[in-house]
Enzyme design. Structure first.
Site: not given
Length: 458
Positions: A134, A160, A232, A266
């Site tokens: 998300w 998501a 990932e 991330c």
């Protein structure tokens, strides 16, 4: 988790959606397979025209899409608009370069293999399943979908569950742009039903951006089916500051690198590793600027940091910080939950984080930074490489020899020197160690889901 838009700014459920039935999922897979059989026969020029039209649609609808992203996951509106425009740029990049990236590669001297001609060609493989998070509800998906469709593949999206309206928008984007009906389809299903889709013989590969446990689970299923994956899985990226760095610029960039997208990225810098000679000055500059950030309604143009996207995410962040403080870490700023509706958390900086604390090894997915003092560059490298993650990294130094020393030794999929990590269509993106396998973006990204076919002619 319910498939629903729950406004993280208020905690109010805005809209809920029924999951697709088994029959609806089967129909969507069949649509994707039919579209693939058509799409694989089209030219790069035809696909590029459709892809550019998809980019046009994103740009035409940027305001509506930006507000949708902000509603569903709380990203400040300016950043949400920027995500839409970046996604359009990514689609255009592959429209412009796919044919070049997938051009046949002839062997310079085919006689060495006893042939009159020999070389390699890239061919599409079929339906690719994307399991997406998300935190960048458009960009994460479209940086996969652009190259996948330009290669001649079809795509299925399991998005998501807290961004269903974004997922529904993507379900029709490519068809509206001219691609064959079904070339890209959204599946509104819970995570528990992903395995059944991945085991379907028509689905040839999968890509996932998400948590390490989710990646391991998907990879295990794909492995048992002998299907290719790109994963990932997040990171705990180091941001190293050495004595020769421009400290004021490094501190200013560090604030953005940690708090972009409400700290939910991330590739956000998460561990700030600072040489002892400049530790006090950098930490002062950094903490002062973090403390000055405006936390508030993400629809307000003056807001720097909005809410955490989910209540569970906010609660976990609160627990990680509380654990660190209870075990001796020192708060330089933040560390509290504001008294207001929604799932907010104050931008936070801690020092004195040690190995027995959760924050030392876990990814903090929110506006929380840990600062570490390094005695030397060797000590800085030890700290930087001392986690199971290896997505990206940043190092600040004006010493050329030192720059090369860190580039060679950092265990990461990327090293950014005197800047913050970002993803660009022109550069490969991905990690090592528990941060994943494979690459997205650039030429590497489009080639991941192609059959590299050797051709020999006598």
């Amino acid at each position: 988790m319910a498939i629903a838009t729950i406004n993280p700014t208020t905690g109010v459920t805005e809209q809920t959606f029924e999951a697709h039935t088994d029959a609806e999922v089967e129909d969507r897979i069949a649509q994707a397979q039919s579209a693939y059989e058509t799409l694989r026969q089209t030219s790069f020029a035809q696909r590029a025209g459709w892809m550019r039209r998809a980019a046009d649609l994103l740009e035409e609808e940027v305001e509506r899409l930006g507000r949708l992203i902000t509603l569903e996951m709380g990203r400040p509106l300016a950043g949400a608009r920027a995500e839409v425009l970046k996604s359009a740029k990514g689609l255009r990049f592959y429209a412009d370069h796919a044919e070049e990236f997938l051009a046949p590669e002839p062997l310079a001297d085919p006689s060495v293999v006893g042939a009159s001609a020999a070389g390699t060609r890239y061919a599409p493989i079929g339906i690719v399943l994307a399991v997406m998070p998300w935190n960048y509800p458009l960009w994460q998906v479209l940086r996969f979908a652009g190259p996948a469709l330009m290669a001649g593949n079809a795509g299925l999206l399991k998005h998501a569950s807290n961004v269903p309206q974004s997922a529904i928008y993507l379900d029709t984007l490519f068809e509206r742009a001219g691609f064959p009906a079904g070339a890209f389809r959204t599946l509104l299903i819970p995570a528990s039903r992903v395995e059944g889709v991945l085991r379907d013989g028509r689905v040839k590969a999968a890509t996932l951006t998400g948590s390490e446990p989710a990646g391991r689970s998907l990879a295990a299923i794909a492995g048992s089916e002998v299907k290719h994956v790109v994963l990932e899985l997040g990171g705990s990226d180091p941001f190293i500051v050495m004595p020769s760095a421009d400290l004021e610029r490094a501190a200013t960039v560090a604030v953005t690198a940690r708090n972009q997208n409400n700290g939910q990225s991330c590739i956000a810098a998460k561990r700030f590793i600072v040489h002892a000679d400049v530790y006090d000055e950098f930490t002062r500059l950094f903490a002062e600027q973090v403390a000055a950030l405006t936390v508030g309604d993400p629809f307000d143009e003056g807001t720097d940091v909005g809410p955490i996207a989910t209540q569970s995410g906010r609660d976990e962040l609160e627990e990680q910080v509380a654990d660190a403080v209870a075990k001796g870490a020192h708060l330089l700023t933040g560390g509290t939950v504001p008294e207001r509706d929604g799932w907010f958390y104050e931008p936070t900086v801690l020092e004195g984080v040690t190995p027995e604390m959760r924050l030392y090894l876990e990814e903090a997915f929110g506006p929380v930074a840990a600062v570490y003092r390094a005695a030397s560059r060797e000590d800085a490298l030890r700290l930087a490489n001392g986690t199971t993650f290896g997505l990206s990294s940043a190092v600040w130094t004006r010493d050329e020899e030192e720059r090369e020393w860190f580039i060679d030794r950092l265990d990461a999929g990327a090293v950014f020197v005197n800047g913050m990590t970002a993803s660009y269509p022109e550069l490969p993106f991905g990690g090592v160690k528990d941060s994943g396998v494979g690459r997205e973006l650039a030429a590497a990204g489009i080639r991941e889901f192609c059959n590299l076919k050797t051709v020999w002619e006598g």
